[in-house]
Structures are given as structure tokens and as C-alpha cells.
Scaffold this motif. Structure first.
Motif, PDB file in Angstrom:
ATOM      1  N   ILE A 287       0.882  -1.170   0.000  1.00  0.00           N
ATOM      2  CA  ILE A 287       0.000   0.000   0.000  1.00  0.00           C
ATOM      3  C   ILE A 287       0.919   1.219   0.000  1.00  0.00           C
ATOM      4  CG2 ILE A 287      -1.818   1.248   1.205  1.00  0.00           C
ATOM      5  CD1 ILE A 287      -2.581  -1.421   2.549  1.00  0.00           C
ATOM      6  N   ARG A 288       0.846   1.988  -1.068  1.00  0.00           N
ATOM      7  CA  ARG A 288       1.752   3.125  -1.246  1.00  0.00           C
ATOM      8  C   ARG A 288       0.973   4.432  -1.250  1.00  0.00           C
ATOM      9  NH1 ARG A 288       6.616   1.042  -2.575  1.00  0.00           N
ATOM     10  NH2 ARG A 288       6.656  -1.016  -3.519  1.00  0.00           N
ATOM     11  N   ASN A 289       1.644   5.488  -0.790  1.00  0.00           N
ATOM     12  CA  ASN A 289       1.029   6.814  -0.872  1.00  0.00           C
ATOM     13  C   ASN A 289       1.200   7.367  -2.285  1.00  0.00           C
ATOM     14  OD1 ASN A 289       3.669   7.802  -0.998  1.00  0.00           O
ATOM     15  ND2 ASN A 289       3.658   8.573   1.106  1.00  0.00           N
ATOM     16  N   SER A 290       0.708   8.559  -2.534  1.00  0.00           N
ATOM     17  CA  SER A 290       0.755   9.131  -3.885  1.00  0.00           C
ATOM     18  C   SER A 290       2.182   9.391  -4.366  1.00  0.00           C
ATOM     19  CB  SER A 290      -0.077  10.409  -3.949  1.00  0.00           C
ATOM     20  OG  SER A 290       0.323  11.291  -2.919  1.00  0.00           O
ATOM     21  N   ALA A 291       3.142   9.477  -3.446  1.00  0.00           N
ATOM     22  CA  ALA A 291       4.543   9.661  -3.825  1.00  0.00           C
ATOM     23  C   ALA A 291       5.252   8.327  -4.061  1.00  0.00           C
ATOM     24  CB  ALA A 291       5.278  10.448  -2.740  1.00  0.00           C
TER      25      ALA A 291
ATOM     26  N   SER B 125       4.333  -0.577   7.649  1.00  0.00           N
ATOM     27  CA  SER B 125       5.751  -0.700   7.319  1.00  0.00           C
ATOM     28  C   SER B 125       6.334   0.696   7.115  1.00  0.00           C
ATOM     29  CB  SER B 125       5.944  -1.557   6.058  1.00  0.00           C
ATOM     30  OG  SER B 125       5.339  -0.956   4.951  1.00  0.00           O
ATOM     31  N   GLY B 126       7.626   0.751   7.065  1.00  0.00           N
ATOM     32  CA  GLY B 126       8.294   2.030   6.827  1.00  0.00           C
ATOM     33  C   GLY B 126       7.942   3.084   7.858  1.00  0.00           C
ATOM     34  N   THR B 127       7.512   4.253   7.383  1.00  0.00           N
ATOM     35  CA  THR B 127       7.261   5.393   8.267  1.00  0.00           C
ATOM     36  C   THR B 127       6.033   5.214   9.151  1.00  0.00           C
ATOM     37  OG1 THR B 127       5.987   6.524   6.562  1.00  0.00           O
ATOM     38  CG2 THR B 127       8.333   7.025   6.679  1.00  0.00           C
ATOM     39  N   THR B 128       5.159   4.249   8.847  1.00  0.00           N
ATOM     40  CA  THR B 128       3.960   4.065   9.677  1.00  0.00           C
ATOM     41  C   THR B 128       4.175   3.028  10.780  1.00  0.00           C
ATOM     42  OG1 THR B 128       2.953   2.336   8.282  1.00  0.00           O
ATOM     43  CG2 THR B 128       2.470   4.646   7.735  1.00  0.00           C
ATOM     44  N   TRP B 129       5.262   2.267  10.718  1.00  0.00           N
ATOM     45  CA  TRP B 129       5.516   1.227  11.717  1.00  0.00           C
ATOM     46  C   TRP B 129       5.628   1.857  13.108  1.00  0.00           C
ATOM     47  CZ3 TRP B 129       4.974  -3.804  11.904  1.00  0.00           C
ATOM     48  CH2 TRP B 129       5.532  -4.514  12.972  1.00  0.00           C
TER      49      TRP B 129
ATOM     50  N   VAL C 267      -4.590   5.152   6.638  1.00  0.00           N
ATOM     51  CA  VAL C 267      -4.714   6.605   6.494  1.00  0.00           C
ATOM     52  C   VAL C 267      -3.394   7.231   6.930  1.00  0.00           C
ATOM     53  CG1 VAL C 267      -5.911   8.668   7.335  1.00  0.00           C
ATOM     54  CG2 VAL C 267      -7.205   6.574   6.853  1.00  0.00           C
ATOM     55  N   ASP C 268      -2.881   8.134   6.098  1.00  0.00           N
ATOM     56  CA  ASP C 268      -1.601   8.764   6.413  1.00  0.00           C
ATOM     57  C   ASP C 268      -1.535  10.117   5.718  1.00  0.00           C
ATOM     58  OD1 ASP C 268       0.952   8.569   7.749  1.00  0.00           O
ATOM     59  OD2 ASP C 268       1.877   8.363   5.781  1.00  0.00           O
TER      60      ASP C 268
ATOM     61  N   PRO D 291      -4.885  13.953   6.122  1.00  0.00           N
ATOM     62  CA  PRO D 291      -5.140  12.512   6.151  1.00  0.00           C
ATOM     63  C   PRO D 291      -5.888  11.992   4.916  1.00  0.00           C
ATOM     64  CG  PRO D 291      -5.590  13.461   8.292  1.00  0.00           C
ATOM     65  CD  PRO D 291      -5.331  14.612   7.348  1.00  0.00           C
ATOM     66  N   THR D 292      -5.240  11.033   4.275  1.00  0.00           N
ATOM     67  CA  THR D 292      -5.770  10.418   3.069  1.00  0.00           C
ATOM     68  C   THR D 292      -5.724   8.909   3.231  1.00  0.00           C
ATOM     69  OG1 THR D 292      -4.857  12.252   1.788  1.00  0.00           O
ATOM     70  CG2 THR D 292      -5.469  10.283   0.561  1.00  0.00           C
ATOM     71  N   ALA D 293      -6.761   8.217   2.767  1.00  0.00           N
ATOM     72  CA  ALA D 293      -6.786   6.755   2.817  1.00  0.00           C
ATOM     73  C   ALA D 293      -6.143   6.195   1.552  1.00  0.00           C
ATOM     74  CB  ALA D 293      -8.218   6.260   2.945  1.00  0.00           C
ATOM     75  N   PHE D 294      -5.233   5.256   1.747  1.00  0.00           N
ATOM     76  CA  PHE D 294      -4.590   4.557   0.638  1.00  0.00           C
ATOM     77  C   PHE D 294      -5.011   3.096   0.741  1.00  0.00           C
ATOM     78  CE2 PHE D 294      -2.044   8.232   1.722  1.00  0.00           C
ATOM     79  CZ  PHE D 294      -1.915   8.855   0.496  1.00  0.00           C
ATOM     80  N   ARG D 295      -5.423   2.501  -0.395  1.00  0.00           N
ATOM     81  CA  ARG D 295      -6.083   1.192  -0.356  1.00  0.00           C
ATOM     82  C   ARG D 295      -5.591   0.295  -1.488  1.00  0.00           C
ATOM     83  NH1 ARG D 295     -10.902   3.273  -0.343  1.00  0.00           N
ATOM     84  NH2 ARG D 295     -11.114   2.998   1.871  1.00  0.00           N
TER      85      ARG D 295
END
Length: 147
Positions: free
Chosen positions: A38-42, A67-71, A131-132, A136-140
Motif C-alpha cells: 500500500i503506497r502513498n501518492s509519492a 511498514s516504513g514510516t507508519t511502523w 490513512v496517512d 489525512p488520506t486513505a490509501f487502499r
């Protein structure tokens, strides 16, 4: 006596970590069938949706892992898992008439789920989101098929 106090304090800290609301991720039994990041727009990976199948029990299991910055950071995280008969399955839209469906959602630091449903002789649809962001935006992502 100070050494005993130090050992007891250390044991209390470890117990607090072990039982502190999801500090330890729970795994799914069976074999990993598919995973999707699950990736953000970047393009930065925030989490991943994992789908498992346990041939011994006939159950599918899914979880959305940070994972990554949300862990370790509390984020609204969701996982949905449903199964249906092949005639109620569309590869683009998943299950039109779910036979079984379970979800887990909330503010979690490590994962949503695991959730398990009977998947023997069924098609599967799984969805994971997180959501990140400053706004705040939901990535799915979704996994479907495996009939």
C-alpha cells in the motif's frame, strides 16, 4: 538487593511491552498466497495487505501490516476479507454476494487483523487500507481471485 530490584523492574517493563495493545504483531496460519504493498501518492510504502491460505483448515486469513514510516505509529488501518461462490465472483469487482465476510479496523500501530474465514472451494476478496499524510488520506489495495 539492588540487583533483584533491577531484575524485577526489567521484567515489569518487558511484560508491559508484551501486553501493550498490539505491540506484538499477530500472524496468519498457512502459506502466504499474495501480498500487495500500500503506497502513498509519492510511491512510498506505508503498509502491505497479506493474504494466506491454510490447506489443513481450509481457511483464508488476511492482515494489513504497517511498514516504513507508519511502523509503530497509530494510524487508522483496515482489513476486510470475504469469500463467495465462483458464480458470484467478478475479477474486477470481487464478491457480489459474499458468503462470509470479516473486517478489523481502528487506530493501530502495527496491523489490522488478522481476520480469517472459511475459503475452501470459494473465491476470495481482500482489501487493506491505511490513512496517512499531513492531510489525512486513505490509501487502499485489493486482492481478489484465488478461486
Amino acid at each position: 538487593m539492588d540487583m533483584l530490584r533491577l531484575i524485577c523492574s526489567f521484567a515489569i517493563v518487558l511484560a508491559g511491552i508484551a501486553f501493550s495493545g498490539g505491540a506484538l504483531a499477530q500472524s496468519c496460519p498457512g502459506k502466504l498466497v499474495e501480498l500487495k504493498p500500500i503506497r502513498n501518492s509519492a510511491g512510498q510504502k506505508l503498509a502491505e495487505l497479506q493474504l494466506y491460505y491454510d490447506a489443513a483448515t481450509g481457511k483464508n486469513c488476511a492482515r494489513t501490516m504497517h511498514s516504513g514510516t507508519t511502523w509503530g505509529k497509530s494510524r487508522h488501518t483496515e482489513v476486510l476479507l470475504q469469500t463467495c461462490k465462483r458464480e458470484n465472483f467478478d475479477p474486477r469487482n470481487g464478491c457480489s454476494a459474499p458468503r462470509l465476510a470479516l473486517s478489523d479496523w481502528g487506530n493501530f500501530k502495527y496491523q489490522a487483523g488478522p481476520v480469517s474465514v472459511n475459503g475452501r472451494n470459494r473465491c476470495v476478496f481482500a482489501q487493506g487500507s491505511i490513512v496517512d499524510g499531513a492531510r489525512p488520506t486513505a490509501f487502499r489495495v485489493e486482492i481478489s481471485g484465488h478461486c
